[in-house]
Design a protein around this motif. Structure first.
Motif, PDB file in Angstrom:
ATOM      1  N   ALA A 436      10.230  18.580  -7.737  1.00  0.00           N
ATOM      2  CA  ALA A 436      11.565  18.574  -7.152  1.00  0.00           C
ATOM      3  C   ALA A 436      11.557  17.926  -5.769  1.00  0.00           C
ATOM      4  O   ALA A 436      12.439  17.106  -5.436  1.00  0.00           O
ATOM      5  N   VAL A 437      10.573  18.262  -4.932  1.00  0.00           N
ATOM      6  CA  VAL A 437      10.488  17.671  -3.592  1.00  0.00           C
ATOM      7  C   VAL A 437      10.245  16.172  -3.692  1.00  0.00           C
ATOM      8  O   VAL A 437      10.849  15.370  -2.968  1.00  0.00           O
ATOM      9  N   TRP A 438       9.343  15.770  -4.593  1.00  0.00           N
ATOM     10  CA  TRP A 438       9.067  14.329  -4.762  1.00  0.00           C
ATOM     11  C   TRP A 438      10.318  13.584  -5.185  1.00  0.00           C
ATOM     12  O   TRP A 438      10.597  12.486  -4.711  1.00  0.00           O
ATOM     13  N   GLY A 439      11.105  14.182  -6.071  1.00  0.00           N
ATOM     14  CA  GLY A 439      12.349  13.551  -6.512  1.00  0.00           C
ATOM     15  C   GLY A 439      13.354  13.399  -5.380  1.00  0.00           C
ATOM     16  O   GLY A 439      14.058  12.384  -5.265  1.00  0.00           O
ATOM     17  N   VAL A 440      13.437  14.438  -4.538  1.00  0.00           N
ATOM     18  CA  VAL A 440      14.364  14.347  -3.409  1.00  0.00           C
ATOM     19  C   VAL A 440      13.934  13.246  -2.426  1.00  0.00           C
ATOM     20  O   VAL A 440      14.755  12.458  -1.949  1.00  0.00           O
ATOM     21  N   VAL A 441      12.645  13.181  -2.132  1.00  0.00           N
ATOM     22  CA  VAL A 441      12.143  12.152  -1.206  1.00  0.00           C
ATOM     23  C   VAL A 441      12.372  10.755  -1.768  1.00  0.00           C
ATOM     24  O   VAL A 441      12.766   9.824  -1.061  1.00  0.00           O
ATOM     25  N   ARG A 442      12.134  10.602  -3.062  1.00  0.00           N
ATOM     26  CA  ARG A 442      12.350   9.294  -3.696  1.00  0.00           C
ATOM     27  C   ARG A 442      13.827   8.907  -3.638  1.00  0.00           C
ATOM     28  O   ARG A 442      14.168   7.740  -3.390  1.00  0.00           O
ATOM     29  N   HIS A 443      14.700   9.896  -3.871  1.00  0.00           N
ATOM     30  CA  HIS A 443      16.131   9.600  -3.802  1.00  0.00           C
ATOM     31  C   HIS A 443      16.535   9.157  -2.397  1.00  0.00           C
ATOM     32  O   HIS A 443      17.320   8.219  -2.239  1.00  0.00           O
ATOM     33  N   ILE A 444      15.996   9.820  -1.398  1.00  0.00           N
ATOM     34  CA  ILE A 444      16.308   9.431  -0.011  1.00  0.00           C
ATOM     35  C   ILE A 444      15.799   8.030   0.285  1.00  0.00           C
ATOM     36  O   ILE A 444      16.489   7.211   0.913  1.00  0.00           O
ATOM     37  N   ARG A 445      14.584   7.703  -0.170  1.00  0.00           N
ATOM     38  CA  ARG A 445      14.019   6.365   0.074  1.00  0.00           C
ATOM     39  C   ARG A 445      14.862   5.300  -0.620  1.00  0.00           C
ATOM     40  O   ARG A 445      15.118   4.243  -0.052  1.00  0.00           O
ATOM     41  N   ASN A 446      15.266   5.544  -1.870  1.00  0.00           N
ATOM     42  CA  ASN A 446      16.107   4.592  -2.588  1.00  0.00           C
ATOM     43  C   ASN A 446      17.453   4.405  -1.912  1.00  0.00           C
ATOM     44  O   ASN A 446      18.046   3.332  -1.913  1.00  0.00           O
ATOM     45  N   ALA A 447      17.949   5.498  -1.345  1.00  0.00           N
ATOM     46  CA  ALA A 447      19.235   5.404  -0.641  1.00  0.00           C
ATOM     47  C   ALA A 447      19.151   4.476   0.576  1.00  0.00           C
ATOM     48  O   ALA A 447      20.154   3.899   1.004  1.00  0.00           O
ATOM     49  N   HIS A 448      17.969   4.283   1.156  1.00  0.00           N
ATOM     50  CA  HIS A 448      17.776   3.398   2.296  1.00  0.00           C
ATOM     51  C   HIS A 448      17.334   2.008   1.870  1.00  0.00           C
ATOM     52  O   HIS A 448      16.868   1.209   2.684  1.00  0.00           O
TER      53      HIS A 448
END
Length: 452
Positions: A436-448
């Motif tokens: 879950a944490v990895w998914g959230v971090v990946r989503h934030i990176r993709n958002a940038h």
């Protein structure tokens, strides 16, 4: 078509009928007047003509016109019209012809004379004695030309020209198909005037006036043409210095490799080009005027139709031998300025190209270095992301562990009918929390905008 809105006919309009006219171009009248601007003045032999020319600047031209106006008013004769470039007035037995040009003005006094007595010399009395009328005219600028022309009937007597002129510089010729003889040595006499002798052998008054005016124009314009020579002599050392430094800079271009050296050479070439351009701009008018004046001299010499006299050079031969080298010097200096300017421009262009290439190489190296730093930052970012996922997962699992442990101790699990071991439950949630944490971090990176 009416001549104007009020029906009045303007100067230069072409009249058709009694009340209609074709409207003329605004400059038509001025163009028509220019053809008759400087008519030849009839002269009766014998005559003495004193002619002077003054160089003018902007203020001098206005002062010259005002002085002439005051002179005419004092003598009770018509003053020059506003904007007039020439004026002719008679003062008793003498007359004055005034002309205003781009950079000079001329005053020509036509004075009565008497035939020479046997054994006497021409040009007597001296021009300084006859130049009284000039004292009434305020000098508008530096004196450049002063001519004392004596028109006399031809006789069989010996004029003893060697006593009047310098034999080493004497130029003589028959002109106007043998109707006159002209002679001068182009030297200033003790009064400062260049003497010109004209021997009349049957000239009409109109032909005599035309010949005298052309001879005065030859002396005036040949003097003005030679004004370019001092300018050429002044510029020659600077041109030679710039040319030598250009050759040194061109040789140095083959040895320099650094950007700083190329910049230094480029700055020096630009400074040389600026100095040359300043000199060229200052001499542009002078050299151009010298060429134009020399063309007028050549046209006037062709018009009088000289025929050589045995043992003496004609005016054209004398002037070609003396003035042609001076004019070639002016032309040579002008051509050298133009050639050196082109060479300086070419050398500066080559240096700019070299500097631009070196700057592009520096920019390429800088971009390569920036790319390398970006890759390193990306690796560091990924490392930080891995560590951050582990750290965040650890804290989240710890919070869940404390929550389950607290619920167990408080009996909440017993009340809910749950019998979960806090340690086992926390261990079981570790993979879920990490994902879950990895998914959230990946989503934030993709958002940038990072697609990695």
């Amino acid at each position: 078509m009416m001549a104007g809105e009020n029906g009045q006919r303007g100067e230069g309009d072409l009249l058709i009928g009694e009340e209609r006219a074709l409207r003329a171009h605004p400059l038509r009248a001025a163009v028509l007047r220019e053809l008759h601007a400087r008519p030849f003045v009839s002269i009766e032999t014998p005559r003495r003509v004193l002619h002077v020319a003054f160089l003018l600047d902007g203020a001098g031209a206005q002062k010259d016109r005002e002085a002439l106006t005051r002179l005419c008013q004092a003598r009770g004769v018509p003053a020059p019209a506003a904007g007039a470039r020439h004026h002719y007035v008679a003062f008793g037995g003498a007359s004055l012809r005034w002309e205003s040009h781009a950079e000079f003005c001329t005053y020509t006094w036509d004075l009565p004379s008497t035939p020479l007595l046997p054994g006497t010399l021409p040009f007597q009395p001296n021009a300084s004695t006859l130049a009284g009328p000039f004292a009434e005219v305020m000098q508008p600028g530096p004196l450049l030309v002063a001519v004392d022309l004596h028109l006399l009937p031809d006789t069989s007597e010996d004029f003893m020209l060697d006593r009047v002129f310098d034999p080493a510089s004497l130029a003589r010729a028959d002109v106007n198909d043998g109707l006159a003889e002209i002679a001068t040595d182009f030297r200033a006499d003790p009064s400062g005037y260049v003497r010109v002798l004209v021997r009349d052998r049957g000239l009409s008054s109109e032909s005599a006036g035309a010949l005298v005016q052309r001879l005065l124009e030859i002396e005036t314009y040949r003097t003005l043409a030679l004004l370019g020579l001092p300018e050429a002599q002044r510029l020659a050392p600077a041109i030679a210095r710039i040319e030598a430094r250009l050759n040194e800079a061109a040789a140095a271009m083959t040895r320099t490799a650094g950007l700083s050296d190329n910049h230094r050479l480029l700055d020096e070439l630009v400074a040389l080009a600026a100095e040359l351009e300043a000199d060229s701009a200052g001499s542009l008018f002078r050299f151009g005027a010298s060429r134009a004046y020399m063309e007028i001299v050549e046209l006037r010499l062709a018009t009088i139709r000289e025929v050589p006299l045995p043992g003496w050079p004609t005016w054209q031969q004398f002037l070609n031998r003396r003035i042609a080298p001076a004019m070639r010097t002016c032309i040579s200096v002008e051509e050298r300025q133009d050639k050196i300017a082109r060479k300086l421009a070419n050398a500066a262009d080559l240096l700019r190209t070299r500097v631009n290439v070196e700057l592009e190489q520096q920019n390429r190296d800088l971009l390569t270095s920036m790319n390398e730093r970006t890759r390193m930052q990306l690796r560091l970012q990924r490392t930080v992301e891995g560590l951050s996922v582990a750290a965040i997962s650890y804290y989240v699992v710890s919070l869940i562990h404390y929550l389950l442990k607290g619920m167990y101790e408080a009996g909440v699990q017993h009340k809910l009918g749950l019998h979960l071991d806090a340690g086992l439950a926390s261990a079981a949630l570790v993979p879920v929390v990490v994902l879950a944490v990895w998914g959230v971090v990946r989503h934030i990176r993709n958002a940038h905008g990072d697609e990695e």
